[in-house]
Write a protein that holds these residues in place. Structure first.
Motif, PDB file in Angstrom:
ATOM      1  N   LEU A 280      13.112   1.962 -11.465  1.00  0.00           N
ATOM      2  CA  LEU A 280      14.386   3.011 -11.050  1.00  0.00           C
ATOM      3  C   LEU A 280      14.771   2.485  -9.513  1.00  0.00           C
ATOM      4  O   LEU A 280      14.397   1.504  -9.096  1.00  0.00           O
ATOM      5  CB  LEU A 280      13.980   4.144 -11.103  1.00  0.00           C
ATOM      6  N   TYR A 281      15.346   3.484  -8.900  1.00  0.00           N
ATOM      7  CA  TYR A 281      15.999   3.175  -7.386  1.00  0.00           C
ATOM      8  C   TYR A 281      15.248   2.960  -6.440  1.00  0.00           C
ATOM      9  O   TYR A 281      15.537   2.064  -5.370  1.00  0.00           O
ATOM     10  CB  TYR A 281      16.830   4.469  -7.160  1.00  0.00           C
ATOM     11  N   GLN A 282      14.029   3.336  -6.296  1.00  0.00           N
ATOM     12  CA  GLN A 282      13.146   3.036  -5.120  1.00  0.00           C
ATOM     13  C   GLN A 282      11.811   2.686  -5.457  1.00  0.00           C
ATOM     14  O   GLN A 282      11.316   2.941  -6.744  1.00  0.00           O
ATOM     15  CB  GLN A 282      12.940   4.464  -4.474  1.00  0.00           C
ATOM     16  N   THR A 283      11.268   1.731  -4.498  1.00  0.00           N
ATOM     17  CA  THR A 283       9.907   1.155  -4.688  1.00  0.00           C
ATOM     18  C   THR A 283       8.863   1.859  -3.625  1.00  0.00           C
ATOM     19  O   THR A 283       9.263   1.783  -2.640  1.00  0.00           O
ATOM     20  CB  THR A 283       9.839  -0.371  -4.576  1.00  0.00           C
ATOM     21  N   ILE A 284       7.931   2.755  -4.215  1.00  0.00           N
ATOM     22  CA  ILE A 284       6.957   3.376  -3.254  1.00  0.00           C
ATOM     23  C   ILE A 284       5.700   2.999  -3.642  1.00  0.00           C
ATOM     24  O   ILE A 284       5.077   3.744  -4.386  1.00  0.00           O
ATOM     25  CB  ILE A 284       7.422   4.644  -3.245  1.00  0.00           C
ATOM     26  N   PRO A 285       4.945   1.899  -3.183  1.00  0.00           N
ATOM     27  CA  PRO A 285       3.554   1.637  -3.917  1.00  0.00           C
ATOM     28  C   PRO A 285       2.628   2.188  -3.272  1.00  0.00           C
ATOM     29  O   PRO A 285       1.589   1.621  -2.807  1.00  0.00           O
ATOM     30  CB  PRO A 285       3.743  -0.054  -3.691  1.00  0.00           C
ATOM     31  N   PHE A 286       2.484   3.393  -3.481  1.00  0.00           N
ATOM     32  CA  PHE A 286       1.528   4.386  -2.835  1.00  0.00           C
ATOM     33  C   PHE A 286       1.124   5.289  -3.835  1.00  0.00           C
ATOM     34  O   PHE A 286       1.968   6.092  -4.540  1.00  0.00           O
ATOM     35  CB  PHE A 286       1.775   5.000  -1.563  1.00  0.00           C
ATOM     36  N   PHE A 287      -0.159   5.580  -4.324  1.00  0.00           N
ATOM     37  CA  PHE A 287      -0.701   6.511  -5.265  1.00  0.00           C
ATOM     38  C   PHE A 287      -1.713   7.038  -4.616  1.00  0.00           C
ATOM     39  O   PHE A 287      -2.672   6.775  -3.795  1.00  0.00           O
ATOM     40  CB  PHE A 287      -0.957   5.864  -6.511  1.00  0.00           C
ATOM     41  N   TYR A 288      -2.269   8.232  -5.346  1.00  0.00           N
ATOM     42  CA  TYR A 288      -3.374   9.222  -5.261  1.00  0.00           C
ATOM     43  C   TYR A 288      -4.309   9.022  -6.381  1.00  0.00           C
ATOM     44  O   TYR A 288      -3.766   8.818  -7.287  1.00  0.00           O
ATOM     45  CB  TYR A 288      -3.027  10.599  -4.951  1.00  0.00           C
ATOM     46  N   GLY A 289      -5.675   8.762  -6.154  1.00  0.00           N
ATOM     47  CA  GLY A 289      -6.755   9.198  -6.839  1.00  0.00           C
ATOM     48  C   GLY A 289      -7.089  10.431  -6.894  1.00  0.00           C
ATOM     49  O   GLY A 289      -7.527  10.940  -5.789  1.00  0.00           O
ATOM     50  N   LEU A 290      -7.545  11.128  -8.116  1.00  0.00           N
ATOM     51  CA  LEU A 290      -8.020  12.522  -8.033  1.00  0.00           C
ATOM     52  C   LEU A 290      -9.203  12.509  -8.939  1.00  0.00           C
ATOM     53  O   LEU A 290      -8.980  12.300  -9.975  1.00  0.00           O
ATOM     54  CB  LEU A 290      -6.977  13.337  -8.453  1.00  0.00           C
ATOM     55  N   ARG A 291     -10.318  12.774  -8.226  1.00  0.00           N
ATOM     56  CA  ARG A 291     -11.641  12.949  -9.288  1.00  0.00           C
ATOM     57  C   ARG A 291     -12.530  14.018  -8.623  1.00  0.00           C
ATOM     58  O   ARG A 291     -12.796  13.992  -7.380  1.00  0.00           O
ATOM     59  CB  ARG A 291     -12.183  11.717  -9.330  1.00  0.00           C
ATOM     60  N   LYS A 292     -12.792  15.150  -9.399  1.00  0.00           N
ATOM     61  CA  LYS A 292     -13.904  16.158  -8.931  1.00  0.00           C
ATOM     62  C   LYS A 292     -13.603  16.645  -7.869  1.00  0.00           C
ATOM     63  O   LYS A 292     -14.380  16.820  -6.918  1.00  0.00           O
ATOM     64  CB  LYS A 292     -15.149  15.485  -8.888  1.00  0.00           C
ATOM     65  N   GLY A 293     -12.217  16.974  -7.471  1.00  0.00           N
ATOM     66  CA  GLY A 293     -11.788  17.555  -6.258  1.00  0.00           C
ATOM     67  C   GLY A 293     -11.394  16.891  -5.041  1.00  0.00           C
ATOM     68  O   GLY A 293     -11.074  17.359  -4.100  1.00  0.00           O
ATOM     69  N   GLY A 294     -11.729  15.534  -5.128  1.00  0.00           N
ATOM     70  CA  GLY A 294     -11.740  14.590  -4.250  1.00  0.00           C
ATOM     71  C   GLY A 294     -10.541  14.016  -4.410  1.00  0.00           C
ATOM     72  O   GLY A 294     -10.145  13.375  -5.451  1.00  0.00           O
ATOM     73  N   THR A 295      -9.729  13.399  -3.484  1.00  0.00           N
ATOM     74  CA  THR A 295      -8.605  12.544  -3.221  1.00  0.00           C
ATOM     75  C   THR A 295      -8.577  11.458  -2.560  1.00  0.00           C
ATOM     76  O   THR A 295      -9.216  11.560  -1.451  1.00  0.00           O
ATOM     77  CB  THR A 295      -7.076  13.228  -3.193  1.00  0.00           C
ATOM     78  N   TYR A 296      -7.990  10.466  -2.730  1.00  0.00           N
ATOM     79  CA  TYR A 296      -7.914   9.260  -1.631  1.00  0.00           C
ATOM     80  C   TYR A 296      -6.461   8.610  -2.218  1.00  0.00           C
ATOM     81  O   TYR A 296      -5.773   8.962  -3.150  1.00  0.00           O
ATOM     82  CB  TYR A 296      -8.942   8.062  -2.145  1.00  0.00           C
ATOM     83  N   GLY A 297      -5.978   7.703  -1.257  1.00  0.00           N
ATOM     84  CA  GLY A 297      -4.626   7.139  -1.513  1.00  0.00           C
ATOM     85  C   GLY A 297      -4.695   5.673  -1.205  1.00  0.00           C
ATOM     86  O   GLY A 297      -5.444   5.205  -0.369  1.00  0.00           O
ATOM     87  N   ILE A 298      -4.063   4.944  -2.034  1.00  0.00           N
ATOM     88  CA  ILE A 298      -3.830   3.595  -1.721  1.00  0.00           C
ATOM     89  C   ILE A 298      -2.517   3.215  -1.896  1.00  0.00           C
ATOM     90  O   ILE A 298      -1.618   3.594  -2.590  1.00  0.00           O
ATOM     91  CB  ILE A 298      -4.595   2.746  -2.821  1.00  0.00           C
TER      92      ILE A 298
END
Length: 199
Positions: A181-199
């Motif tokens: 679609l219109y925008q490219t934002i190659p950032f995501f969050y991983g969520l597991r057992k209450g913890g998060t990280y971002g790549i």
């Protein structure tokens, strides 16, 4: 527990016909806020931007482009000190908030929290690699981990088991599953057992 991990891959020279993973760590050089790994056929630069923000760059020819972003104004995110320890099989880079564990043979990177629990890790077989002109990084995907983000993407908010194109495209009458679609934002969050990280 909140972690941000930025991974950036730069530079390649010739096209390859199949997946070629980086090899063993043959040596490394300590630099101001990180290290450079020699892992033929590549070099990998790891920089700490803060105790919990890491930049990983891979270059096939050993040359790293200077940092530039129209989106990121400030790359000084605070204290970036780390402690380096080495064994015959691994290299450990430790800050006050996490540990980066580098397996030497073959080169594979894992990121652990302060308690030693794995936050994110390379796939043991492929890891960082090339497929033709394209650079890839293969990660382990725990069964109980979920993924969110990637900006303006249609479809389910849960991004697990889906693939997306990072390309801007003007689609005036898109459907629920149209991509890109219109925008490219190659950032995501991983969520597991209450913890998060971002790549």
């Amino acid at each position: 527990m909140k972690h941000s991990i930025t991974i950036l891959f730069l530079s390649w020279q010739s096209a390859l016909s199949q997946i070629t993973s980086i090899g063993d760590v043959s040596s490394f050089t300590k630099i101001k806020n990180g290290i450079i790994l020699n892992a033929p056929p590549a070099k990998v630069r790891i920089n700490f931007l803060s105790p919990d923000v890491i930049r990983i760059c891979m270059s096939k020819n050993g040359l790293f482009k200077s940092d530039h972003s129209w989106a990121v104004i400030n790359d000084s995110l605070g204290e970036n000190n780390f402690e380096l320890n080495e064994t015959t099989e691994k290299i450990f880079l430790t800050t006050s908030k996490l540990t980066l564990r580098i397996q030497k043979s073959p080169c594979r990177i894992s990121i652990l929290d302060i308690d030693g629990k794995v936050i994110n890790q390379d796939d043991s077989i492929k890891g960082m690699c090339w497929s033709g002109q394209e650079i890839s990084v293969w990660k382990k995907m725990p069964k109980d981990e979920y993924y969110f983000g990637l900006g303006e993407k249609s479809g389910s908010i849960d991004r697990k088991w889906k693939s997306y194109s990072m390309w801007n495209n003007d689609i005036p009458a898109y459907r629920a599953d149209t991509d890109p679609l219109y925008q490219t934002i190659p950032f995501f969050y991983g969520l597991r057992k209450g913890g998060t990280y971002g790549i």
